[in-house]
Design a protein around this motif. Structure first.
Motif, PDB file in Angstrom:
ATOM      1  N   VAL A  35       0.939  -1.241   0.008  1.00  0.00           N
ATOM      2  CA  VAL A  35       0.059  -0.052  -0.009  1.00  0.00           C
ATOM      3  C   VAL A  35       0.894   1.247   0.121  1.00  0.00           C
ATOM      4  CG1 VAL A  35      -1.739   1.497   1.203  1.00  0.00           C
ATOM      5  CG2 VAL A  35      -1.900  -1.026   1.074  1.00  0.00           C
ATOM      6  N   THR A  36       0.628   2.080  -0.781  1.00  0.00           N
ATOM      7  CA  THR A  36       1.257   3.540  -0.728  1.00  0.00           C
ATOM      8  C   THR A  36       0.179   4.539  -0.401  1.00  0.00           C
ATOM      9  OG1 THR A  36       0.737   3.615  -3.312  1.00  0.00           O
ATOM     10  CG2 THR A  36       2.943   2.766  -2.581  1.00  0.00           C
ATOM     11  N   GLY A  37       0.564   5.752  -0.281  1.00  0.00           N
ATOM     12  CA  GLY A  37      -0.287   6.759  -0.005  1.00  0.00           C
ATOM     13  C   GLY A  37       0.284   8.030   0.500  1.00  0.00           C
ATOM     14  N   LEU A  38      -0.874   9.060   1.187  1.00  0.00           N
ATOM     15  CA  LEU A  38      -0.410  10.203   1.672  1.00  0.00           C
ATOM     16  C   LEU A  38      -1.246  10.493   2.987  1.00  0.00           C
ATOM     17  CD1 LEU A  38       0.520  13.200   1.692  1.00  0.00           C
ATOM     18  CD2 LEU A  38      -1.479  13.529   0.122  1.00  0.00           C
ATOM     19  N   MET A  50      -5.156   6.415   0.293  1.00  0.00           N
ATOM     20  CA  MET A  50      -4.475   5.045   0.214  1.00  0.00           C
ATOM     21  C   MET A  50      -4.532   4.385  -0.883  1.00  0.00           C
ATOM     22  SD  MET A  50      -5.878   3.246   3.745  1.00  0.00           S
ATOM     23  CE  MET A  50      -7.682   3.279   3.259  1.00  0.00           C
ATOM     24  N   GLU A  51      -3.398   3.757  -1.667  1.00  0.00           N
ATOM     25  CA  GLU A  51      -3.525   3.075  -2.941  1.00  0.00           C
ATOM     26  C   GLU A  51      -2.922   1.567  -2.876  1.00  0.00           C
ATOM     27  OE1 GLU A  51      -1.804   7.202  -5.237  1.00  0.00           O
ATOM     28  OE2 GLU A  51      -0.476   5.824  -4.168  1.00  0.00           O
ATOM     29  N   GLY A  52      -3.647   0.746  -3.576  1.00  0.00           N
ATOM     30  CA  GLY A  52      -3.161  -0.544  -3.565  1.00  0.00           C
ATOM     31  C   GLY A  52      -4.142  -1.541  -4.085  1.00  0.00           C
ATOM     32  N   ASP A  53      -4.125  -2.789  -4.019  1.00  0.00           N
ATOM     33  CA  ASP A  53      -5.136  -3.717  -4.274  1.00  0.00           C
ATOM     34  C   ASP A  53      -6.509  -3.627  -3.639  1.00  0.00           C
ATOM     35  OD1 ASP A  53      -2.677  -6.426  -4.675  1.00  0.00           O
ATOM     36  OD2 ASP A  53      -3.428  -5.064  -6.207  1.00  0.00           O
TER      37      ASP A  53
END
Length: 147
Positions: A35-38, A50-53
């Motif tokens: 997960v990636t994000g800010l 939040m970014e990911g599957d």
């Protein structure tokens, strides 16, 4: 690829040490999950991307929603995206002064967001509230009336 964007209100002001601990935990967990994000914190408010599957983000958001450090979660987006916006960061972070947080374009604090129309998503409710600001009379200018 999928992303979830939400905003929430901290239950109390967080210290720098508490924010550092939160950030360290989030970064470690996000690296394990892909997960990636800010995360932005200011004026006792959070804004997170939040970014990911999708299968990972759904349960992660549910876990975050139960966290007692914040309340009033408003999900702004929950959808497929073509690519990550924060691919290099397991969790980018920025603490901002209250006045800077409040000056974000189109920002409405969670306690001022009126979710009066059943069935609206968080994003739709925010857009509706922003539109209201254009047509409702200002408290400083009582001469303006919506037509």
């Amino acid at each position: 690829m999928h992303h979830i964007i939400y905003m929430s209100q901290a239950t109390r002001a967080m210290t720098d040490d508490e924010l550092a601990t939160l950030l360290a935990q989030a970064r470690h967990a996000n690296e394990e999950r892909g997960v990636t994000g800010l995360l932005v914190y200011g004026a006792q408010q959070f804004l997170q991307v939040m970014e990911g599957d999708e299968q990972v983000l759904g349960p992660l958001y549910e876990h975050i929603a139960k966290d007692s450090r914040h309340t009033g979660l408003i999900k702004m987006a929950d959808k497929a995206v073509n690519q990550r916006s924060f691919a290099d960061w397991s969790m980018a972070f920025q603490a901002v002064p209250a006045e800077q947080f409040a000056s974000l374009a189109g920002y409405v604090s969670p306690e001022n967001l009126r979710l009066q129309v059943p069935g609206l998503s968080g994003a739709d409710a925010l857009l509706l509230e922003m539109a209201r600001q254009f047509v409702l009379p200002s408290t400083h200018d009582k001469s303006t009336k919506p037509s």
